[in-house]
Motif scaffolding. Sequence first.
Motif, PDB file in Angstrom:
ATOM      1  N   ASP A  79       0.845  -1.194   0.000  1.00  0.00           N
ATOM      2  CA  ASP A  79       0.000   0.000   0.000  1.00  0.00           C
ATOM      3  C   ASP A  79       0.874   1.235   0.000  1.00  0.00           C
ATOM      4  O   ASP A  79       1.776   1.351   0.823  1.00  0.00           O
ATOM      5  N   SER A  84      -3.254   0.207  -3.609  1.00  0.00           N
ATOM      6  CA  SER A  84      -3.003  -1.076  -2.978  1.00  0.00           C
ATOM      7  C   SER A  84      -2.764  -2.100  -4.087  1.00  0.00           C
ATOM      8  O   SER A  84      -3.624  -2.317  -4.942  1.00  0.00           O
ATOM      9  N   SER A 111      -4.843  -8.520   2.723  1.00  0.00           N
ATOM     10  CA  SER A 111      -4.036  -7.549   3.456  1.00  0.00           C
ATOM     11  C   SER A 111      -2.779  -8.254   3.960  1.00  0.00           C
ATOM     12  O   SER A 111      -2.777  -9.474   4.163  1.00  0.00           O
TER      13      SER A 111
END
Length: 119
Positions: A79, A84, A111
């Motif tokens: 990110d 992202s 993530s």
Amino acid sequence: MKRPDFLSYQELLDQESRPVPQSLRESTETYLGSEPLSVDRYLSREYHEQEKRQLWPKVWQSLCRETEISSAGDFYVHDVAGYSILMVLTESGELKGFHNSCLHRGRALKSGRGVSHEI
């Protein structure tokens, strides 16, 4: 401690068997002064927003080391400035990068980093 006897850049050019373009002989060591730089740019929201518009979309990013995603299914999320990027190692051993966003709902797919066989 004695400095090693390395050839300078210009001495290496002198040893070339083919003619060297004159542009390689020009000095690029421009004196830019020795005054301290203002820290304002590093603290300014306006400068940050300008970098997000004019810098980050146009420069290469180093996402991770190849060893961090070395097995099929490994992923790594990078990110920076509102972007992202999802980097994955496919079953065929190919590194691929994607926008880390679900096309249907616009949510982040992953993530951090980890292993997933469903991306």
